[in-house]
Motif scaffolding. Structure first.
Motif, PDB file in Angstrom:
ATOM      1  N   VAL A   1       0.831  -1.200   0.000  1.00 28.47           N
ATOM      2  CA  VAL A   1       0.000   0.000   0.000  1.00 28.47           C
ATOM      3  C   VAL A   1       0.870   1.257   0.000  1.00 28.47           C
ATOM      4  CG1 VAL A   1      -1.729   1.308   1.308  1.00 28.47           C
ATOM      5  CG2 VAL A   1      -1.915  -1.168   1.138  1.00 28.47           C
ATOM      6  N   ILE A   2       1.886   1.291   0.844  1.00 28.15           N
ATOM      7  CA  ILE A   2       2.768   2.455   0.924  1.00 28.15           C
ATOM      8  C   ILE A   2       3.525   2.641  -0.389  1.00 28.15           C
ATOM      9  CG2 ILE A   2       4.827   3.380   2.057  1.00 28.15           C
ATOM     10  CD1 ILE A   2       3.717   2.098   4.679  1.00 28.15           C
ATOM     11  N   LEU A   3       4.011   1.562  -0.959  1.00 34.05           N
ATOM     12  CA  LEU A   3       4.723   1.648  -2.238  1.00 34.05           C
ATOM     13  C   LEU A   3       3.804   2.184  -3.335  1.00 34.05           C
ATOM     14  CD1 LEU A   3       7.325   1.064  -3.828  1.00 34.05           C
ATOM     15  CD2 LEU A   3       6.397  -1.211  -4.294  1.00 34.05           C
ATOM     16  N   TYR A   4       2.555   1.735  -3.356  1.00 35.19           N
ATOM     17  CA  TYR A   4       1.607   2.223  -4.358  1.00 35.19           C
ATOM     18  C   TYR A   4       1.435   3.731  -4.250  1.00 35.19           C
ATOM     19  CZ  TYR A   4      -2.822   3.491  -6.444  1.00 35.19           C
ATOM     20  OH  TYR A   4      -3.793   4.141  -7.156  1.00 35.19           O
ATOM     21  N   TYR A   5       1.213   4.248  -3.045  1.00 36.20           N
ATOM     22  CA  TYR A   5       1.004   5.682  -2.884  1.00 36.20           C
ATOM     23  C   TYR A   5       2.279   6.472  -3.178  1.00 36.20           C
ATOM     24  CZ  TYR A   5      -3.710   5.088  -1.231  1.00 36.20           C
ATOM     25  OH  TYR A   5      -5.048   4.786  -1.156  1.00 36.20           O
ATOM     26  N   CYS A   6       3.431   5.961  -2.785  1.00 33.59           N
ATOM     27  CA  CYS A   6       4.691   6.657  -3.088  1.00 33.59           C
ATOM     28  C   CYS A   6       4.901   6.770  -4.597  1.00 33.59           C
ATOM     29  CB  CYS A   6       5.875   5.933  -2.436  1.00 33.59           C
ATOM     30  SG  CYS A   6       5.945   6.127  -0.653  1.00 33.59           S
ATOM     31  N   VAL A   7       4.703   5.683  -5.308  1.00 34.95           N
ATOM     32  CA  VAL A   7       4.879   5.697  -6.763  1.00 34.95           C
ATOM     33  C   VAL A   7       3.843   6.608  -7.422  1.00 34.95           C
ATOM     34  CG1 VAL A   7       4.709   4.274  -8.854  1.00 34.95           C
ATOM     35  CG2 VAL A   7       6.005   3.452  -6.886  1.00 34.95           C
ATOM     36  N   THR A   8       2.597   6.528  -6.977  1.00 38.90           N
ATOM     37  CA  THR A   8       1.540   7.360  -7.561  1.00 38.90           C
ATOM     38  C   THR A   8       1.843   8.838  -7.386  1.00 38.90           C
ATOM     39  OG1 THR A   8      -0.119   5.651  -7.153  1.00 38.90           O
ATOM     40  CG2 THR A   8      -0.928   7.897  -7.497  1.00 38.90           C
ATOM     41  N   TYR A   9       2.199   9.261  -6.178  1.00 35.17           N
ATOM     42  CA  TYR A   9       2.479  10.676  -5.935  1.00 35.17           C
ATOM     43  C   TYR A   9       3.776  11.120  -6.608  1.00 35.17           C
ATOM     44  CZ  TYR A   9      -1.501  10.915  -2.841  1.00 35.17           C
ATOM     45  OH  TYR A   9      -2.772  10.891  -2.330  1.00 35.17           O
ATOM     46  N   LEU A  10       4.748  10.232  -6.706  1.00 38.35           N
ATOM     47  CA  LEU A  10       5.983  10.569  -7.421  1.00 38.35           C
ATOM     48  C   LEU A  10       5.693  10.803  -8.900  1.00 38.35           C
ATOM     49  CD1 LEU A  10       9.056  10.918  -7.353  1.00 38.35           C
ATOM     50  CD2 LEU A  10       9.231   8.475  -7.855  1.00 38.35           C
ATOM     51  N   LEU A  11       4.906   9.927  -9.511  1.00 38.51           N
ATOM     52  CA  LEU A  11       4.533  10.111 -10.915  1.00 38.51           C
ATOM     53  C   LEU A  11       3.734  11.393 -11.119  1.00 38.51           C
ATOM     54  CD1 LEU A  11       3.577   6.471 -11.987  1.00 38.51           C
ATOM     55  CD2 LEU A  11       5.592   7.782 -12.675  1.00 38.51           C
ATOM     56  N   LEU A  12       2.832  11.687 -10.203  1.00 43.76           N
ATOM     57  CA  LEU A  12       2.055  12.919 -10.282  1.00 43.76           C
ATOM     58  C   LEU A  12       2.959  14.150 -10.185  1.00 43.76           C
ATOM     59  CD1 LEU A  12      -0.764  14.197 -10.460  1.00 43.76           C
ATOM     60  CD2 LEU A  12      -0.864  14.065  -7.965  1.00 43.76           C
ATOM     61  N   ALA A  13       3.920  14.119  -9.265  1.00 43.74           N
ATOM     62  CA  ALA A  13       4.848  15.242  -9.101  1.00 43.74           C
ATOM     63  C   ALA A  13       5.705  15.436 -10.347  1.00 43.74           C
ATOM     64  CB  ALA A  13       5.736  15.016  -7.877  1.00 43.74           C
ATOM     65  N   VAL A  14       6.182  14.347 -10.941  1.00 45.87           N
ATOM     66  CA  VAL A  14       6.988  14.433 -12.161  1.00 45.87           C
ATOM     67  C   VAL A  14       6.144  14.962 -13.316  1.00 45.87           C
ATOM     68  CG1 VAL A  14       8.216  13.058 -13.896  1.00 45.87           C
ATOM     69  CG2 VAL A  14       8.660  12.689 -11.467  1.00 45.87           C
ATOM     70  N   LEU A  15       4.913  14.500 -13.419  1.00 43.80           N
ATOM     71  CA  LEU A  15       4.017  14.972 -14.476  1.00 43.80           C
ATOM     72  C   LEU A  15       3.757  16.470 -14.359  1.00 43.80           C
ATOM     73  CD1 LEU A  15       2.090  14.266 -16.853  1.00 43.80           C
ATOM     74  CD2 LEU A  15       0.312  13.952 -15.133  1.00 43.80           C
ATOM     75  N   VAL A  16       3.468  16.938 -13.157  1.00 44.36           N
ATOM     76  CA  VAL A  16       3.207  18.361 -12.940  1.00 44.36           C
ATOM     77  C   VAL A  16       4.452  19.178 -13.259  1.00 44.36           C
ATOM     78  CG1 VAL A  16       2.736  20.075 -11.136  1.00 44.36           C
ATOM     79  CG2 VAL A  16       1.339  18.026 -11.293  1.00 44.36           C
ATOM     80  N   ALA A  17       5.604  18.728 -12.805  1.00 49.42           N
ATOM     81  CA  ALA A  17       6.851  19.458 -13.076  1.00 49.42           C
ATOM     82  C   ALA A  17       7.143  19.501 -14.572  1.00 49.42           C
ATOM     83  CB  ALA A  17       8.005  18.801 -12.327  1.00 49.42           C
ATOM     84  N   THR A  18       6.889  18.428 -15.275  1.00 50.87           N
ATOM     85  CA  THR A  18       7.118  18.386 -16.722  1.00 50.87           C
ATOM     86  C   THR A  18       6.189  19.356 -17.451  1.00 50.87           C
ATOM     87  OG1 THR A  18       7.762  16.068 -16.542  1.00 50.87           O
ATOM     88  CG2 THR A  18       7.196  16.874 -18.736  1.00 50.87           C
ATOM     89  N   ILE A  19       4.942  19.379 -17.056  1.00 51.25           N
ATOM     90  CA  ILE A  19       3.986  20.299 -17.686  1.00 51.25           C
ATOM     91  C   ILE A  19       4.393  21.749 -17.441  1.00 51.25           C
ATOM     92  CG2 ILE A  19       1.600  21.152 -17.587  1.00 51.25           C
ATOM     93  CD1 ILE A  19       0.757  18.205 -17.128  1.00 51.25           C
ATOM     94  N   VAL A  20       4.785  22.073 -16.214  1.00 49.54           N
ATOM     95  CA  VAL A  20       5.224  23.434 -15.896  1.00 49.54           C
ATOM     96  C   VAL A  20       6.463  23.790 -16.721  1.00 49.54           C
ATOM     97  CG1 VAL A  20       6.193  24.898 -14.078  1.00 49.54           C
ATOM     98  CG2 VAL A  20       4.201  23.494 -13.612  1.00 49.54           C
TER      99      VAL A  20
END
Length: 163
Positions: free
Chosen positions: A10-29
């Protein structure tokens, strides 16, 4: 029998999900803005962290979730119901159907989708330690206590057992 969540999964799932979200947002910016890109990325990432922070209570509750199979019902602890953390007991006689569904946001993950009479449905994910034993025992106890409940044959195929 009491079953607990696989905390690492469960912890790994949330870490990966939020990491991907952060990378996506940074890439868009980075693609949208030419000037002051680093400052804008930092500000947007801080906003993202602030937006996620209110959900920490629910993430902790999900890590602590347990399910206990009783003789007459299922005892659920730390489940999230309508945005609140709650405990409850579900009588097997209230169950109308149990079907196997894939989890949209978790690739290669499945859950038992349990419909109840006059209540909202709930799901038992494959995040539990010994989830196959949980699913099989749950389906068997439900069928023993409520012969009219529909139990999807795909569950037994997924578990490699006969229904």
């Amino acid at each position: 029998m009491k079953f607990c969540k696989n905390k690492a999964k469960v912890i790994l799932y949330y870490c990966v999900t939020y990491l991907l979200l952060a990378v996506l947002v940074a890439t868009i910016v980075a693609l949208v803005f030419d000037e002051n890109t680093i400052q804008r990325i930092v500000i947007i990432e801080l906003i993202l962290v602030a937006a996620v922070f209110p959900f920490i209570k629910m993430h902790i509750a999900e890590v602590k979730q347990t399910v206990e199979l009783g003789e007459e019902g299922l005892v659920c602890e730390n489940f999230i119901i309508n945005g609140n953390v709650a405990n409850g007991k579900i009588d097997y006689k209230l169950i109308e159907s149990i079907t196997l569904k894939s989890v949209l946001l978790k690739p290669f993950s499945y859950c038992l989708y349990v419909k109840l009479k006059n209540e909202k449905p709930f799901a038992l994910n494959d995040d539990y330690i010994n989830y196959k034993e949980l699913w099989l025992s749950f389906c068997q106890k439900c069928k023993e206590n409520n012969p009219d409940a529909f139990i999807d044959e795909a569950i037994f195929k997924k578990l490699g057992k006969q229904g």
